[in-house]
Design an enzyme around this catalytic site. Structure first.
Site, PDB file in Angstrom:
ATOM      1  N   ALA A 130       9.212   0.105 -28.976  1.00 43.46           N
ATOM      2  CA  ALA A 130       7.601  -0.185 -28.423  1.00 43.46           C
ATOM      3  C   ALA A 130       7.840  -0.349 -26.868  1.00 43.46           C
ATOM      4  CB  ALA A 130       7.204  -1.589 -28.943  1.00 43.46           C
ATOM      5  N   ASN A 198      13.028  -7.517 -30.239  1.00 41.77           N
ATOM      6  CA  ASN A 198      13.902  -6.532 -29.951  1.00 41.77           C
ATOM      7  C   ASN A 198      13.630  -5.369 -29.020  1.00 41.77           C
ATOM      8  OD1 ASN A 198      15.284  -6.911 -32.617  1.00 41.77           O
ATOM      9  ND2 ASN A 198      13.495  -6.616 -33.688  1.00 41.77           N
ATOM     10  N   HIS A 228       3.746  -5.317 -23.108  1.00 44.60           N
ATOM     11  CA  HIS A 228       4.828  -5.585 -22.244  1.00 44.60           C
ATOM     12  C   HIS A 228       4.853  -5.079 -20.911  1.00 44.60           C
ATOM     13  CE1 HIS A 228       6.469  -6.525 -26.550  1.00 44.60           C
ATOM     14  NE2 HIS A 228       6.062  -5.167 -26.567  1.00 44.60           N
TER      15      HIS A 228
END
Length: 276
Positions: A130, A198, A228
């Site tokens: 991601a 993760n 993020h």
């Protein structure tokens, strides 16, 4: 000119361990066809739940227990709960094969798997998942990285039940504004949020390690995407990057995670590979 005989190419056999949103998407892509690869087996905690849609694939893979996957395949894609990582990865890398690991946080608890892969010429692959920019982080790490900082903002539904919240009695179900729920290292985040972070572990492994990569986590009741933001300072470049991922059917995981695995698999047999 004499004819040159070409050796027939044998497709690499792929197994997928775990049939949640990510594993299912990867299976479907393999079934549709990825050059040089053949889906041969899958494993799931509840095989009966998946029999119907598996039967509708062009080629139905064998449904096997985890311990039988290594004999059947050359590559395994781990899409399972983190507690199963060792049982999935160890047989493959111990036999000189490849394991693609999505539960990257589990590698911090089982770092001997890396030594096992090294000793037996196996390989553990942590896909980009991601995040973006891991190529840049990896390149910067060839020189000297001074700092890596990450801030994650997630919808409340994607964080509920995380061990860190339970252990610290942090209630986020009724918050009305963004709340910072964690600040610490990537290693600490991996323990406290094993289903969520993760990405932070992948970032740390690409850069300066889990104990020097720092992280903030925010629960945001207004957020609809997993956000993020990363800042890196090194002797070769200073850069920042951000990504807003649309959650999959599992709110803890972004849709792009499965696509990242598929992109990696396509690179294996590609005539042109872009990226480090």
């Amino acid at each position: 000119m004499a004819n040159v005989l070409k050796r027939p190419r044998t497709d690499l056999r792929v197994a997928v361990a775990g049939l949640g949103p990510i594993g299912t998407r990867v299976v479907q892509a393999l079934d549709q066809g990825i050059d040089g690869l053949a889906l041969v087996a899958v494993s799931a905690q509840n095989p009966g739940k998946h029999q119907c849609w598996l039967r509708h694939l062009q080629t139905t893979p064998a449904v096997l227990p985890i311990e039988a996957l290594c004999e059947a395949a050359d590559i395994v894609i781990e899409c399972a709960p983190s507690r199963l990582v060792r049982s999935i990865v160890a047989p493959f890398v111990g036999n000189g094969k490849t394991a693609v690991v999505l539960s990257a946080g589990a590698l911090l608890e089982h770092d001997d798997l890396i030594d096992l892969a090294r000793q037996n010429r196996g390989q553990i692959v942590v896909p980009t998942g991601a995040l973006i920019g891991l190529d840049a982080v990896t390149a910067a790490a060839v020189g000297t990285i001074h700092s890596v900082r990450m801030m994650t903002r997630k919808p409340v539904a994607g964080l509920i039940g995380a061990p860190y919240l339970v252990e610290n009695h942090i209630d986020i179900e009724h918050i009305s504004e963004p709340l910072r729920i964690f600040e610490g290292t990537a290693r600490e985040a991996a323990k406290g949020f094993p289903a969520n972070l993760n990405v932070a572990v992948a970032l740390s492994l690409a850069g300066i390690g889990p104990d020097r990569t720092t992280l903030e986590i925010w629960a945001d009741p207004a957020a609809t995407r997993n956000i993020h933001r990363i800042e890196v300072d090194s002797d070769s470049a200073r850069f920042s990057m951000s990504i807003e991922n649309i959650p999959s059917e599992n709110p803890k995981t972004g849709r792009i995670t499965a696509l990242s695995v598929i992109a990696y698999l396509r690179k294996l047999g590609a005539a042109l590979r872009v990226g480090t």
